[in-house]
Design an enzyme around this catalytic site. Structure first.
Site, PDB file in Angstrom:
ATOM      1  NE  ARG A 135      46.633  32.253  33.826  1.00 39.45           N
ATOM      2  CZ  ARG A 135      46.390  32.372  32.516  1.00 39.45           C
ATOM      3  NH1 ARG A 135      47.216  33.057  31.736  1.00 39.45           N
ATOM      4  NH2 ARG A 135      45.342  31.786  31.965  1.00 39.45           N
TER       5      ARG A 135
ATOM      6  CE  LYS B 165      41.997  33.535  32.545  1.00 36.48           C
ATOM      7  NZ  LYS B 165      41.626  34.565  31.585  1.00 36.48           N
TER       8      LYS B 165
ATOM      9  CD  GLU C  69      46.182  41.731  28.837  1.00 37.21           C
ATOM     10  OE1 GLU C  69      46.474  40.560  28.604  1.00 37.21           O
ATOM     11  OE2 GLU C  69      45.901  42.158  29.976  1.00 37.21           O
TER      12      GLU C  69
HETATM   13  N1  PMP Z   1      44.867  38.496  28.297  1.00 40.53           N
HETATM   14  C1  PMP Z   1      43.664  38.450  28.896  1.00 40.53           C
HETATM   15  C2  PMP Z   1      43.094  39.693  29.466  1.00 40.53           C
HETATM   16  C3  PMP Z   1      42.972  37.229  28.994  1.00 40.53           C
HETATM   17  O1  PMP Z   1      41.790  37.171  29.597  1.00 40.53           O
HETATM   18  C4  PMP Z   1      43.546  36.065  28.422  1.00 40.53           C
HETATM   19  C5  PMP Z   1      42.846  34.748  28.544  1.00 40.53           C
HETATM   20  N2  PMP Z   1      41.659  34.692  27.806  1.00 40.53           N
HETATM   21  C6  PMP Z   1      44.783  36.173  27.781  1.00 40.53           C
HETATM   22  C7  PMP Z   1      45.421  37.411  27.761  1.00 40.53           C
HETATM   23  C8  PMP Z   1      45.445  34.987  27.146  1.00 40.53           C
HETATM   24  O2  PMP Z   1      45.893  34.116  28.160  1.00 40.53           O
HETATM   25  P1  PMP Z   1      45.963  32.549  27.938  1.00 40.53           P
HETATM   26  O3  PMP Z   1      46.853  32.310  26.798  1.00 40.53           O
HETATM   27  O4  PMP Z   1      46.500  32.010  29.213  1.00 40.53           O
HETATM   28  O5  PMP Z   1      44.573  32.088  27.655  1.00 40.53           O
END
Ligand code: PMP
Length: 285
Positions: free
Chosen positions: A52, A151, A184
């Site tokens: 990622r 990200k 989200e």
């Molecule tokens: N959405 C956002 C905006 C995030 O920053 C994150 C990570 N903190 C997630 C979802 C969750 O992703 P992950 O399970 O890969 O940590």
């Protein structure tokens, strides 16, 4: 003993771990990052996180000046230097020091930074009793403007939503996308349970494709549960039997109230508790 931070091939004491004020990561939020966990000395889903990170970098024309294997090794070495077994890892790749203009071609070299630290968890009672969250007015970045799948070091969209959530007394906040659909939370993905089925917004709803989200989908399917990635509205949330969030830091956390509406019977649901246990087993055993 002070924690050691990796920057560009070297370990520095935390107090001396510094980068240039001309770094475009600071000046423009030009860079990408990952948040990763280690459990019992083992990095959870290292390769998924590195994939990622590389995809985020590719999407912004950022060439990471190391191989994935080198970054993996540097993560392991930084964890070992700090004797951290159960911790949180932040990998940051900035565009590097440049001029005061936007042009990334004037930046000398991307900086790879690895911080390993102890995880700041939500209080235990949030896992036991569930969270209350609110939908905020800050919508998720339009995916055609800046894809939430990247990200990136620019988290202002999420920070504004987080502030709104905190002003309403909540530690997490629900963000809608440009179509008004559920996207989200500020740092977590969202799941609903309805009639025994798991529902979560698809990646094209303008969300980060969470690695915890993927792990939970796999766990649920392996346990014979149906999982559907489908566009969801606030109404779907309000009438859900259960709701929970997933993220590297939060892991799997129940939600029992959204916009003052009680979800299900107001207690963490059976399927949520089952998945919390399965995720715990996956990471700790
Ligand atoms: N959405 C956002 C905006 C995030 O920053 C994150 C990570 N903190 C997630 C979802 C969750 O992703 P992950 O399970 O890969 O940590």
């Amino acid at each position: 003993m002070s924690l050691k931070v990796y920057i560009d091939g070297k370990l520095h004491a935390k107090e001396d771990a510094k980068i240039s004020v001309y770094d475009h990561g600071l000046l423009y939020g030009d860079g990408v990052f990952e948040g990763i966990r280690s459990y019992g000395g083992k990095v959870f889903r290292m390769s998924a996180h590195l994939d990622r990170l590389w995809e985020s970098a590719k999407a912004i024309w950022l060439a990471i000046p190391m191989s994935k294997a080198d970054v993996a090794r540097a993560i392991e070495e930084t964890l070992a230097a700090n004797s951290i077994e159960d911790g949180y890892i932040r990998v940051v790749v900035t565009r590097g020091p440049g001029s005061l203009g936007l042009d990334p071609n004037l930046c000398s070299k991307p900086q790879v930074i690895i911080i390993t630290d102890y995880i700041a968890l939500y209080p235990e009672e949030h896992y036991r009793n569930g969270l209350e969250i609110v939908t905020v007015s800050t919508m998720r970045n339009h995916p055609a403007a800046l894809s939430p799948r990247i990200k990136s070091l620019n988290y202002l969209n999420n920070i504004l939503a987080k502030i709104e959530g905190m002003q309403a007394g909540c530690v997490e906040a629900l963000m809608l996308n440009h179509k008004g659909e559920v996207a989200e939370c500020t740092g977590d993905n969202i799941f609903l349970v309805r009639r025994g089925e798991l529902l979560t917004p698809p990646t094209n709803a303008g969300i980060l494709e969470g690695i915890t989200r993927d792990a939970v989908i796999e766990l649920a399917r392996a346990a014979g549960m149906a999982v559907e990635e489908v566009a969801l509205t606030k109404h779907d949330v309000y009438v859900a039997d259960e709701c929970f969030l997933t993220g590297t830091a939060a892991e799997v956390i129940p939600v029992v109230k959204v916009d003052s509406r009680i979800i299900g019977d107001g207690k963490p649901g059976t399927i949520t508790r089952d998945l919390i246990e399965r995720f715990h087993k996956l990471t700790r055993e």
